[in-house]
Scaffold this motif. Sequence first.
Motif, PDB file in Angstrom:
ATOM      1  N   PHE A 183       0.836  -1.200   0.000  1.00 37.36           N
ATOM      2  CA  PHE A 183       0.000   0.000   0.000  1.00 37.36           C
ATOM      3  C   PHE A 183       0.868   1.246   0.000  1.00 37.36           C
ATOM      4  CE2 PHE A 183      -2.492   3.369   2.094  1.00 37.36           C
ATOM      5  CZ  PHE A 183      -3.597   3.384   1.250  1.00 37.36           C
ATOM      6  N   GLU A 225       0.625   5.314   0.209  1.00 40.38           N
ATOM      7  CA  GLU A 225      -0.244   6.439   0.538  1.00 40.38           C
ATOM      8  C   GLU A 225       0.037   7.668  -0.313  1.00 40.38           C
ATOM      9  OE1 GLU A 225      -0.503   7.444   4.619  1.00 40.38           O
ATOM     10  OE2 GLU A 225      -0.681   5.374   5.314  1.00 40.38           O
ATOM     11  N   CYS A 228     -14.402   2.444   6.656  1.00 43.38           N
ATOM     12  CA  CYS A 228     -12.984   2.788   6.702  1.00 43.38           C
ATOM     13  C   CYS A 228     -12.527   3.336   5.365  1.00 43.38           C
ATOM     14  CB  CYS A 228     -12.149   1.561   7.065  1.00 43.38           C
ATOM     15  SG  CYS A 228     -12.114   0.297   5.759  1.00 43.38           S
ATOM     16  N   HIS A 229     -11.323   3.902   5.376  1.00 44.83           N
ATOM     17  CA  HIS A 229     -10.669   4.313   4.145  1.00 44.83           C
ATOM     18  C   HIS A 229      -9.680   3.228   3.737  1.00 44.83           C
ATOM     19  CE1 HIS A 229     -11.636   8.839   4.751  1.00 44.83           C
ATOM     20  NE2 HIS A 229     -12.375   8.339   3.777  1.00 44.83           N
ATOM     21  N   PRO A 230      -9.276   3.190   2.470  1.00 41.83           N
ATOM     22  CA  PRO A 230      -8.286   2.192   2.036  1.00 41.83           C
ATOM     23  C   PRO A 230      -6.991   2.326   2.840  1.00 41.83           C
ATOM     24  CG  PRO A 230      -9.307   3.233   0.140  1.00 41.83           C
ATOM     25  CD  PRO A 230      -9.759   4.011   1.349  1.00 41.83           C
ATOM     26  N   GLY A 231      -6.370   1.187   3.114  1.00 41.31           N
ATOM     27  CA  GLY A 231      -5.119   1.183   3.869  1.00 41.31           C
ATOM     28  C   GLY A 231      -4.503  -0.198   3.848  1.00 41.31           C
ATOM     29  N   LEU A 287      -6.713  -3.079   5.262  1.00 42.89           N
ATOM     30  CA  LEU A 287      -8.019  -3.394   4.671  1.00 42.89           C
ATOM     31  C   LEU A 287      -8.145  -4.849   4.201  1.00 42.89           C
ATOM     32  CD1 LEU A 287     -10.817  -2.505   3.856  1.00 42.89           C
ATOM     33  CD2 LEU A 287      -9.866  -1.525   1.755  1.00 42.89           C
ATOM     34  N   PRO A 288      -7.144  -5.412   3.482  1.00 45.02           N
ATOM     35  CA  PRO A 288      -7.277  -6.824   3.070  1.00 45.02           C
ATOM     36  C   PRO A 288      -7.449  -7.771   4.252  1.00 45.02           C
ATOM     37  CG  PRO A 288      -5.551  -5.748   1.809  1.00 45.02           C
ATOM     38  CD  PRO A 288      -5.934  -4.791   2.907  1.00 45.02           C
ATOM     39  N   PRO A 299     -19.055  -2.849   2.448  1.00 43.00           N
ATOM     40  CA  PRO A 299     -18.260  -1.624   2.593  1.00 43.00           C
ATOM     41  C   PRO A 299     -19.127  -0.378   2.754  1.00 43.00           C
ATOM     42  CG  PRO A 299     -18.307  -2.301   0.295  1.00 43.00           C
ATOM     43  CD  PRO A 299     -18.998  -3.384   1.073  1.00 43.00           C
ATOM     44  N   ASP A 338     -18.534   3.628   2.706  1.00 40.93           N
ATOM     45  CA  ASP A 338     -17.559   4.658   2.373  1.00 40.93           C
ATOM     46  C   ASP A 338     -17.756   5.886   3.268  1.00 40.93           C
ATOM     47  OD1 ASP A 338     -15.829   6.466   1.263  1.00 40.93           O
ATOM     48  OD2 ASP A 338     -16.668   6.388  -0.757  1.00 40.93           O
ATOM     49  N   GLU A 353     -13.299   2.066  11.543  1.00 41.90           N
ATOM     50  CA  GLU A 353     -11.885   2.372  11.745  1.00 41.90           C
ATOM     51  C   GLU A 353     -11.750   3.458  12.817  1.00 41.90           C
ATOM     52  OE1 GLU A 353      -8.035   3.430   8.903  1.00 41.90           O
ATOM     53  OE2 GLU A 353     -10.066   3.897   8.230  1.00 41.90           O
TER      54      GLU A 353
END
Length: 226
Positions: A22, A24, A65-68, A71-72, A87, A89, A112
């Motif tokens: 990931f 950022e 949550c936001h992608p990070g 997340l997986p 999900p 958003d 999150e």
Amino acid sequence: MTLQELVHQAASRYLDKIAVCFDECNNQPPVYYTYKTVVNAASELSNFLLLHCDFQGIREIGLYCHPGINLPSWILGILQVPAAYAPIDPDSPPALSIHFMKKCNLKYILVEKQQINKFRSSYETLLNYDTFTVEHNDLVLFRLHWKNVEVSLMLNNSIRRETYEKEKMTKSVNSENSSEEKSEEHMDVRLKHCLAYVLHTSGTTGIPKMVRVPHACIVPNIQHFR
């Protein structure tokens, strides 16, 4: 085969190899997780959910949550319960997310920790959730209540004409009923191993529709997983 089984199959072969990367885009080096890290974190979350959630009927768990980099692992942890990943958003209009969550009849949502304040300020007047909150690493689990909750979905006025909306509503209801009838003929989405995730359409041209995606519609299309 389910998605989580596919991940574990890959992990058994490539345990110490990179599974997730990931970036950022903040001028810092990307972060990497191995399969071992992803699977261990997912298993911890699965055990946490099984300990604190009362699963009945369709199993769907929201994730706000936001992608990070995590997340997986969070998605895998939900799938391993087994439950479907729904999900939410944080940047989506609250009214649309409420509509989606109620259609899913979500009982639980993972939030999150970095988004807790935004979640509370966005939904405190729209959503009923009790004082039951349990923390797990970077997540907080909320239990939702839908009794006496009224959902009013505000769509873009530029695409809403009275006659057009009535037509869209009729088509939407008919479409959902038709889809439910077809799904009942071919699969039972209430089975705990059936669904992988639940999404909704954008709602830009009418009332958003639910999209329930089973594992069987995803796994056959994956040729390589490394």
